[in-house]
Design a protein around this motif. Structure first.
Motif, PDB file in Angstrom:
ATOM      1  N   ILE A  94     -23.214-112.978   8.569  1.00  0.00           N
ATOM      2  CA  ILE A  94     -21.812-113.100   8.459  1.00  0.00           C
ATOM      3  C   ILE A  94     -21.201-112.265   7.338  1.00  0.00           C
ATOM      4  CG2 ILE A  94     -19.675-114.452   8.134  1.00  0.00           C
ATOM      5  CD1 ILE A  94     -21.251-116.704   9.585  1.00  0.00           C
ATOM      6  N   VAL A  95     -21.703-112.588   6.217  1.00  0.00           N
ATOM      7  CA  VAL A  95     -21.252-111.686   4.953  1.00  0.00           C
ATOM      8  C   VAL A  95     -21.467-110.192   5.200  1.00  0.00           C
ATOM      9  CG1 VAL A  95     -21.751-111.118   2.586  1.00  0.00           C
ATOM     10  CG2 VAL A  95     -21.452-113.441   3.374  1.00  0.00           C
ATOM     11  N   ASN A  96     -22.488-109.753   5.764  1.00  0.00           N
ATOM     12  CA  ASN A  96     -22.951-108.188   6.173  1.00  0.00           C
ATOM     13  C   ASN A  96     -22.004-107.764   7.059  1.00  0.00           C
ATOM     14  OD1 ASN A  96     -25.125-106.768   7.999  1.00  0.00           O
ATOM     15  ND2 ASN A  96     -24.761-105.860   5.844  1.00  0.00           N
ATOM     16  N   PHE A  97     -21.951-108.295   8.328  1.00  0.00           N
ATOM     17  CA  PHE A  97     -21.473-107.608   9.612  1.00  0.00           C
ATOM     18  C   PHE A  97     -19.848-107.816   9.288  1.00  0.00           C
ATOM     19  CE2 PHE A  97     -25.426-108.689  11.884  1.00  0.00           C
ATOM     20  CZ  PHE A  97     -25.671-107.374  12.156  1.00  0.00           C
ATOM     21  N   ALA A  98     -19.271-109.022   8.867  1.00  0.00           N
ATOM     22  CA  ALA A  98     -18.029-109.200   8.715  1.00  0.00           C
ATOM     23  C   ALA A  98     -17.341-108.263   7.522  1.00  0.00           C
ATOM     24  CB  ALA A  98     -17.648-110.507   8.523  1.00  0.00           C
ATOM     25  N   THR A  99     -18.082-107.976   6.463  1.00  0.00           N
ATOM     26  CA  THR A  99     -17.400-107.028   5.138  1.00  0.00           C
ATOM     27  C   THR A  99     -17.572-105.833   5.368  1.00  0.00           C
ATOM     28  OG1 THR A  99     -19.732-107.362   4.101  1.00  0.00           O
ATOM     29  CG2 THR A  99     -17.727-109.061   3.556  1.00  0.00           C
ATOM     30  N   ILE A 100     -18.380-105.274   6.533  1.00  0.00           N
ATOM     31  CA  ILE A 100     -18.483-103.808   6.918  1.00  0.00           C
ATOM     32  C   ILE A 100     -17.194-103.258   6.975  1.00  0.00           C
ATOM     33  CG2 ILE A 100     -19.472-102.102   8.348  1.00  0.00           C
ATOM     34  CD1 ILE A 100     -22.065-103.435   8.271  1.00  0.00           C
ATOM     35  N   PRO A 101     -16.243-103.731   7.909  1.00  0.00           N
ATOM     36  CA  PRO A 101     -15.196-102.849   7.938  1.00  0.00           C
ATOM     37  C   PRO A 101     -14.098-103.005   7.038  1.00  0.00           C
ATOM     38  CG  PRO A 101     -15.133-104.729   9.562  1.00  0.00           C
ATOM     39  CD  PRO A 101     -16.577-104.565   8.755  1.00  0.00           C
ATOM     40  N   ILE A 102     -14.247-104.172   6.205  1.00  0.00           N
ATOM     41  CA  ILE A 102     -13.415-104.277   5.120  1.00  0.00           C
ATOM     42  C   ILE A 102     -13.793-103.437   3.896  1.00  0.00           C
ATOM     43  CG2 ILE A 102     -12.488-105.918   3.337  1.00  0.00           C
ATOM     44  CD1 ILE A 102     -13.129-108.164   5.376  1.00  0.00           C
ATOM     45  N   PHE A 103     -15.053-103.514   3.771  1.00  0.00           N
ATOM     46  CA  PHE A 103     -15.607-102.494   2.664  1.00  0.00           C
ATOM     47  C   PHE A 103     -15.534-101.130   2.850  1.00  0.00           C
ATOM     48  CE2 PHE A 103     -18.684-105.859   0.825  1.00  0.00           C
ATOM     49  CZ  PHE A 103     -17.782-106.425  -0.048  1.00  0.00           C
ATOM     50  N   THR A 104     -15.513-100.752   4.255  1.00  0.00           N
ATOM     51  CA  THR A 104     -15.267 -99.232   4.777  1.00  0.00           C
ATOM     52  C   THR A 104     -13.828 -99.008   4.308  1.00  0.00           C
ATOM     53  OG1 THR A 104     -17.037 -99.388   6.348  1.00  0.00           O
ATOM     54  CG2 THR A 104     -15.319 -97.713   6.612  1.00  0.00           C
ATOM     55  N   LEU A 105     -13.022 -99.762   4.429  1.00  0.00           N
ATOM     56  CA  LEU A 105     -11.459 -99.442   3.938  1.00  0.00           C
ATOM     57  C   LEU A 105     -11.529 -99.049   2.740  1.00  0.00           C
ATOM     58  CD1 LEU A 105      -9.513-101.991   6.153  1.00  0.00           C
ATOM     59  CD2 LEU A 105      -9.710 -99.923   6.638  1.00  0.00           C
ATOM     60  N   LEU A 106     -12.146 -99.991   1.940  1.00  0.00           N
ATOM     61  CA  LEU A 106     -12.061 -99.852   0.570  1.00  0.00           C
ATOM     62  C   LEU A 106     -12.792 -98.543   0.048  1.00  0.00           C
ATOM     63  CD1 LEU A 106     -12.744-103.456  -0.834  1.00  0.00           C
ATOM     64  CD2 LEU A 106     -10.711-102.272  -0.728  1.00  0.00           C
ATOM     65  N   ALA A 107     -13.932 -98.344   0.531  1.00  0.00           N
ATOM     66  CA  ALA A 107     -14.635 -97.015   0.173  1.00  0.00           C
ATOM     67  C   ALA A 107     -13.932 -95.775   0.746  1.00  0.00           C
ATOM     68  CB  ALA A 107     -16.189 -97.088   0.836  1.00  0.00           C
ATOM     69  N   SER A 108     -13.169 -95.893   1.858  1.00  0.00           N
ATOM     70  CA  SER A 108     -12.516 -94.697   2.337  1.00  0.00           C
ATOM     71  C   SER A 108     -11.376 -94.376   1.496  1.00  0.00           C
ATOM     72  CB  SER A 108     -12.186 -95.100   3.734  1.00  0.00           C
ATOM     73  OG  SER A 108     -12.971 -95.151   4.629  1.00  0.00           O
ATOM     74  N   ARG A 109     -10.480 -95.711   0.709  1.00  0.00           N
ATOM     75  CA  ARG A 109      -9.597 -95.260  -0.004  1.00  0.00           C
ATOM     76  C   ARG A 109     -10.006 -94.877  -1.215  1.00  0.00           C
ATOM     77  NH1 ARG A 109      -4.724 -93.964  -1.099  1.00  0.00           N
ATOM     78  NH2 ARG A 109      -3.769 -95.059  -3.135  1.00  0.00           N
ATOM     79  N   PRO A 115      -4.848 -93.916   2.998  1.00  0.00           N
ATOM     80  CA  PRO A 115      -3.749 -94.730   2.795  1.00  0.00           C
ATOM     81  C   PRO A 115      -4.160 -96.035   3.008  1.00  0.00           C
ATOM     82  CG  PRO A 115      -3.171 -93.389   4.486  1.00  0.00           C
ATOM     83  CD  PRO A 115      -4.555 -92.727   3.985  1.00  0.00           C
ATOM     84  N   VAL A 116      -3.770 -97.274   2.485  1.00  0.00           N
ATOM     85  CA  VAL A 116      -3.976 -98.451   2.717  1.00  0.00           C
ATOM     86  C   VAL A 116      -2.526 -99.288   3.234  1.00  0.00           C
ATOM     87  CG1 VAL A 116      -4.890-100.874   1.978  1.00  0.00           C
ATOM     88  CG2 VAL A 116      -5.976 -98.756   1.468  1.00  0.00           C
ATOM     89  N   ASP A 117      -2.345 -99.333   4.219  1.00  0.00           N
ATOM     90  CA  ASP A 117      -1.184-100.139   4.844  1.00  0.00           C
ATOM     91  C   ASP A 117      -1.086-101.435   4.717  1.00  0.00           C
ATOM     92  OD1 ASP A 117      -2.598-100.603   7.145  1.00  0.00           O
ATOM     93  OD2 ASP A 117      -2.015 -99.053   8.201  1.00  0.00           O
ATOM     94  N   GLY A 118      -0.064-102.060   5.428  1.00  0.00           N
ATOM     95  CA  GLY A 118      -0.040-103.435   5.493  1.00  0.00           C
ATOM     96  C   GLY A 118      -1.066-104.328   6.007  1.00  0.00           C
ATOM     97  N   ARG A 119      -1.285-103.722   7.215  1.00  0.00           N
ATOM     98  CA  ARG A 119      -2.615-104.097   8.024  1.00  0.00           C
ATOM     99  C   ARG A 119      -3.716-104.078   7.435  1.00  0.00           C
ATOM    100  NH1 ARG A 119      -6.133-101.599  11.093  1.00  0.00           N
ATOM    101  NH2 ARG A 119      -5.274 -99.749  10.764  1.00  0.00           N
ATOM    102  N   LYS A 120      -4.074-103.195   6.701  1.00  0.00           N
ATOM    103  CA  LYS A 120      -5.371-103.240   6.045  1.00  0.00           C
ATOM    104  C   LYS A 120      -5.560-103.984   4.650  1.00  0.00           C
ATOM    105  CE  LYS A 120      -6.151 -98.275   7.216  1.00  0.00           C
ATOM    106  NZ  LYS A 120      -6.244 -96.957   7.078  1.00  0.00           N
ATOM    107  N   LEU A 121      -4.325-104.114   3.978  1.00  0.00           N
ATOM    108  CA  LEU A 121      -4.212-105.220   2.949  1.00  0.00           C
ATOM    109  C   LEU A 121      -4.397-106.504   3.537  1.00  0.00           C
ATOM    110  CD1 LEU A 121      -1.000-103.740   0.885  1.00  0.00           C
ATOM    111  CD2 LEU A 121      -3.617-103.747   0.397  1.00  0.00           C
TER     112      LEU A 121
END
Length: 301
Positions: A94-109, A115-121
Motif C-alpha cells: 500500500i505504501v509503495n503503490f499508493a505513494t507513487i502518484p503522490i511522490f511523482t507529483l512532488l518530484a515533477s514539481r 505547477p501544483v494546483d488545488g487538486r494536487k495539493l
C-alpha cells in the motif's frame, strides 16, 4: 472480456503476489542480496530479449541512464526489499503503490517545475494523513507492533523512502525515454541497478557461500524465479502493452488492485495483522492516489 482486460487482471495478480516471495526470500537470504540477484538476472534477460536494440543507447544518454538506474533500482529496491523484510507485505504494498502518484507529483514539481494546483495539493495532504494512519499503530506501540517485527515502522518508512527515489528516477528518465527503444532502456536500467544492488549488498550485508547455495534451494529458488519471470519479465511486458493500448491512466490503475492482493495474501498466508487504523489509512491513500491520477477536465474555449 477483452484480451487486454485479462492481461490487466494477470498483471495485477502477479504484481500483488510479488510481495510474498520478497518477504519469504528475504527471511532466508539477505534481502538486498535477493534484490541484487533478481535484477541482475532480469536485466540480462531483458537485454537478451532486446536483441539488436541492446546497443541503441545514444552516447550522451549514458550518464542519465546510469544515474536513473541507481535511483530507480539500486536505491529504491535496497530500501524496498529491506523494508518488506521487516514490515507486513500488505502495508508495504500500500505504501509503495499508493505513494507513487503522490511522490511523482512532488518530484515533477521539484525537477520539472510542474505547477501544483488545488487538486494536487489535496492529493498530497490526504496521502500524508493516510500514511499517518498506516504508521499510527506501530508508532504508538499497539497490538500490531507487539505481535510483529519491532522494526515494522522503520521498514514501512524505508519503503516510502525507496518509492520517493523511484519516482525521482522516473521523472529524470523522461528526457531519455524517447531516445532509445523501451526494452533497451528498461534492460540497461535493470542490469545497472542490479550491479549497484550487488555493491550495496557486499558493503552492508554478510553474504556467504550458504546464501549462494540457498538460491538453488527451496524456498528461495521459486521466490527468485517468480520475481524474475513474473514480477520483472511478465509484469513489465503486460504493462508496456497496456500502456500502448490503454494509455498511462488506465494502465496505472493496477496501483489500486495489486495492494489488495498483497494484503489478502499477507493476512491469509503469513497471518499478518490488518486493523482499523490500517484500513482507514489505506482508504485515505487510495483516495489520494485517485485524486492524483485523475485527468484534469478539458478547458472550454
Amino acid at each position: 472480456m477483452s484480451r487486454n482486460a485479462v492481461l490487466f487482471a494477470v498483471m495485477c495478480l502477479v504484481w500483488g503476489l510479488t510481495w510474498l516471495p520478497v518477504k519469504v526470500g528475504g527471511t532466508h537470504v539477505p534481502p538486498v542480496f535477493l534484490a541484487a540477484v533478481r535484477f541482475t538476472i532480469a536485466g540480462v534477460l531483458m537485454l537478451f530479449w532486446a536483441g539488436r536494440d541492446m546497443p541503441k543507447v545514444p552516447a550522451g544518454a549514458w550518464p542519465r541512464l546510469v544515474g536513473t538506474a541507481l535511483l530507480l533500482n539500486t536505491a529504491n529496491y535496497t530500501l524496498l526489499f529491506w523494508g518488506t523484510a521487516h514490515a507486513p507485505t500488505g502495508l508495504a504494498a500500500i505504501v509503495n503503490f499508493a505513494t507513487i502518484p503522490i511522490f511523482t507529483l512532488l518530484a515533477s514539481r521539484a525537477i520539472e517545475k510542474e505547477p501544483v494546483d488545488g487538486r494536487k495539493l489535496a492529493a498530497i495532504g490526504l496521502g500524508t494523513i493516510g500514511l499517518g494512519f498506516l504508521f499510527a499503530t506501530r508508532a504508538l506501540g499497539g497490538l500490531s507492533a507487539v505481535q510483529g517485527d519491532p522494526q515494522e515502522a522503520i521498514g514501512l518508512a524505508a519503503v516510502a523512502a525507496g518509492t520517493l527515489f523511484y519516482c525521482t528516477g522516473a521523472v529524470l528518465s523522461r528526457p531519455i525515454a524517447g531516445t532509445m527503444p523501451t526494452l533497451t532502456l528498461a534492460g540497461w536500467q535493470t542490469l545497472i541497478g542490479g550491479i549497484g544492488l550487488s555493491a550495496v549488498s557486499l558493503a552492508v550485508e554478510r553474504v556467504g557461500s550458504a546464501d549462494f547455495a540457498a538460491l538453488a534451494q527451496w524456498p528461495v529458488l521459486p521466490c527468485v524465479a517468480f520475481l524474475v519471470i513474473g514480477g520483472s519479465l511478465m509484469g513489465f511486458t503486460i504493462y508496456m502493452r497496456l500502456l500502448r493500448d490503454w494509455g498511462a491512466f488506465r494502465a496505472g490503475l493496477y496501483a489500486f488492485v495489486s495492494p489488495a492482493v498483497a494484503v489478502g495474501v499477507g493476512v491469509a498466508v503469513l497471518e499478518e495483522p490488518f486493523g482499523l487504523s490500517e484500513a482507514i489509512g489505506a482508504a485515505l491513500m487510495f483516495g489520494a492516489a485517485t485524486i492524483a491520477l485523475k485527468r484534469p477536465a478539458p478547458r472550454g474555449g
